[in-house]
Design a protein around this motif. Structure first.
Motif, PDB file in Angstrom:
ATOM      1  N   SER A  47       0.831  -1.211   0.000  1.00  0.00           N
ATOM      2  CA  SER A  47       0.000   0.000   0.000  1.00  0.00           C
ATOM      3  C   SER A  47       0.866   1.262   0.000  1.00  0.00           C
ATOM      4  N   SER A  67      -2.738  -1.587  -4.691  1.00  0.00           N
ATOM      5  CA  SER A  67      -2.961  -0.512  -3.714  1.00  0.00           C
ATOM      6  C   SER A  67      -3.730  -0.981  -2.482  1.00  0.00           C
ATOM      7  N   GLY A  68      -4.558  -1.993  -2.648  1.00  0.00           N
ATOM      8  CA  GLY A  68      -5.341  -2.453  -1.513  1.00  0.00           C
ATOM      9  C   GLY A  68      -4.898  -3.789  -0.931  1.00  0.00           C
ATOM     10  N   PRO A  86      -2.946  -6.024   1.469  1.00  0.00           N
ATOM     11  CA  PRO A  86      -2.397  -5.612   2.767  1.00  0.00           C
ATOM     12  C   PRO A  86      -1.024  -6.168   3.141  1.00  0.00           C
ATOM     13  N   ASP A 119      -8.936   4.595  -6.784  1.00  0.00           N
ATOM     14  CA  ASP A 119     -10.151   4.928  -6.022  1.00  0.00           C
ATOM     15  C   ASP A 119     -11.258   3.916  -6.277  1.00  0.00           C
ATOM     16  N   THR A 167     -10.450   0.786  -4.420  1.00  0.00           N
ATOM     17  CA  THR A 167     -10.655   1.015  -2.979  1.00  0.00           C
ATOM     18  C   THR A 167     -12.133   0.897  -2.621  1.00  0.00           C
ATOM     19  N   ARG A 195     -13.187  -2.767  -2.713  1.00  0.00           N
ATOM     20  CA  ARG A 195     -12.682  -3.511  -1.549  1.00  0.00           C
ATOM     21  C   ARG A 195     -13.478  -3.180  -0.288  1.00  0.00           C
ATOM     22  N   THR A 196     -13.663  -1.875  -0.052  1.00  0.00           N
ATOM     23  CA  THR A 196     -14.307  -1.484   1.204  1.00  0.00           C
ATOM     24  C   THR A 196     -15.781  -1.882   1.250  1.00  0.00           C
ATOM     25  N   LEU A 221     -13.228  -5.585   5.953  1.00  0.00           N
ATOM     26  CA  LEU A 221     -11.935  -5.013   6.358  1.00  0.00           C
ATOM     27  C   LEU A 221     -11.922  -4.566   7.822  1.00  0.00           C
TER      28      LEU A 221
END
Length: 304
Positions: free
Chosen positions: A109, A127-128, A130, A208, A211, A214-215, A220
Motif C-alpha cells: 500500500s 494498492s489495496g 495488505p 479509487d 478502494t 474492496r471497502t 476489512l
C-alpha cells in the motif's frame, strides 16, 4: 535448543530492541492469533539478514521468515526457534523515471502510493493488498486483474547458504499464487519493477475505484488473512462456500464473513484452533456438496 545462547549470538548481529523473546505471534499477524515465537528478530539491512541466516543455518537452529503476516495463520503453540520478520525496518525504496527498486519489507500500500505520486501506471491492483512486497513476490499476489508478475523485472534473493543472486521475471517461475519461492527456501531482499508513465488523475481514478470495491465487498473491519482459499479451477471459492449454505457460519469466534464468504474472520477471541476447525468444516462441506476440494491460500505454520 539453548535460547540464551541463541539470543546472545543474535545480539552480536542486531540491536537489542530488534530481538524479542517469547513474542506472541498474534501481535504480528492480521488474523490476530498465534502463540509465541521463541525469538523474533527484525533486521534493518541486507548484511544483518545474511548474518542471521548464516548463523541459524550453521547452528542447525530452525527459523521461519515472514513479511507483514497478512497471509499467515500461526497455530496456538507458536513457533520454535527464530522468526525473522522482514518489515518496516527493511523498507527503503527508490524511483528513477519508470524504474522502481524496493526492499522486500515495504508494504504494498505504501509502495503503491509512491508509485502513484510518480505518475507511474500498472501497480493500481496492489494498492489495496495488505501485505509486504516480499510476501507478494513469494505468492505472486494479485487482485482486480493484475498480479506481481506483470510488473517485476528482477528479484534479488538470498539462499540458505548466504549467497545473494538475482533472478529475472521468467526465472521467478510465477504462477497463480506461487513462484520459485513456493518450493525453494529463498529470501526476497529487493525487487526491481518497471512501469509505464501515465496521468496522475487516470491512475488515481483506478485506485479509487478499487478502494471502493474492496471497502464495500470485503470485511476489512475484522481480523482476517484476506482470501482464505485459492480460486479452484473453474469456480470461485466464495460462491462455492455461499452455495454450500455456509454464509455467516461460525465456530466459536471464527466466522465465514457474511459480507464475503471467501474470508474467514476473527470476531474477537478466536484461537488458531477455532479458525482451523472452521476451515475444515468449510472444506468438508464444499467437497461433499460440489466435489471440489478447496485449498488454503493462507499459510499455516507453527505448533498446535
Amino acid at each position: 535448543m539453548n535460547m540464551n545462547y541463541i539470543y546472545d549470538r543474535l545480539l552480536e548481529i542486531l540491536d537489542k530492541e530488534d530481538i524479542l523473546r517469547d513474542e506472541p505471534m498474534k501481535n504480528h499477524t492480521s488474523f490476530k492469533v498465534g502463540g509465541p515465537a521463541d525469538i523474533l528478530v527484525t533486521p534493518r539491512n541486507e548484511e544483518q539478514i545474511v548474518d542471521i541466516v548464516k548463523f541459524l543455518k550453521k547452528e542447525n537452529i530452525p527459523f521461519f521468515i515472514m513479511g507483514n503476516g497478512s497471509n499467515l495463520l500461526v497455530k496456538d503453540g507458536g513457533i520454535r526457534g527464530v522468526v525473522i520478520k522482514i518489515g518496516d525496518n527493511y523498507s527503503d525504496f527508490e524511483i528513477q523515471e519508470n524504474i522502481v527498486k524496493a526492499k522486500s519489507g515495504i508494504l504494498l500500500s505504501k509502495l503503491a502510493k509512491n508509485i502513484l505520486k510518480s505518475e507511474l501506471q500498472g501497480f493500481e491492483f496492489a494498492s489495496g493488498i495488505p501485505g509486504s512486497l516480499g510476501g507478494a513476490i513469494a505468492m505472486n499476489a494479485g487482485a482486480y486483474g493484475g498480479e506481481m508478475k506483470d510488473v517485476v523485472t528482477s528479484v534479488k534473493l538470498l539462499d540458505m547458504d548466504g549467497n545473494i543472486f538475482e533472478l529475472s521475471n521468467e526465472e521467478m517461475e510465477f504462477g497463480y499464487r506461487k513462484s520459485i519461492l513456493t518450493n525453494k527456501d529463498l529470501v526476497v531482499l529487493e525487487v526491481t519493477m518497471t512501469f509505464q508513465k501515465g496521468r496522475y488523475e487516470d491512475i488515481k481514478a483506478i485506485v479509487d475505484d478499487i478502494t471502493i470495491k474492496r471497502t464495500t465487498k470485503q470485511p476489512l473491519n475484522l481480523p482476517s488473512a484476506g482470501s482464505t482459499f485459492k480460486r479452484p479451477t473453474g469456480y470461485f471459492a466464495a460462491k462455492l462456500i455461499e452455495d454450500a449454505g455456509l454464509k455467516g457460519v461460525s465456530f466459536k469466534d471464527a466466522q465465514v464473513s457474511p459480507k464475503h464468504c471467501g474470508f474467514v474472520v476473527n470476531l474477537g477471541n478466536a484461537s488458531a484452533k477455532d479458525i482451523l476447525s472452521l476451515i475444515s468444516i468449510i472444506k468438508k462441506t464444499v467437497n461433499d456438496k460440489f466435489n471440489v476440494l478447496l485449498e488454503e491460500e493462507v499459510k499455516i505454520v507453527g505448533e498446535d
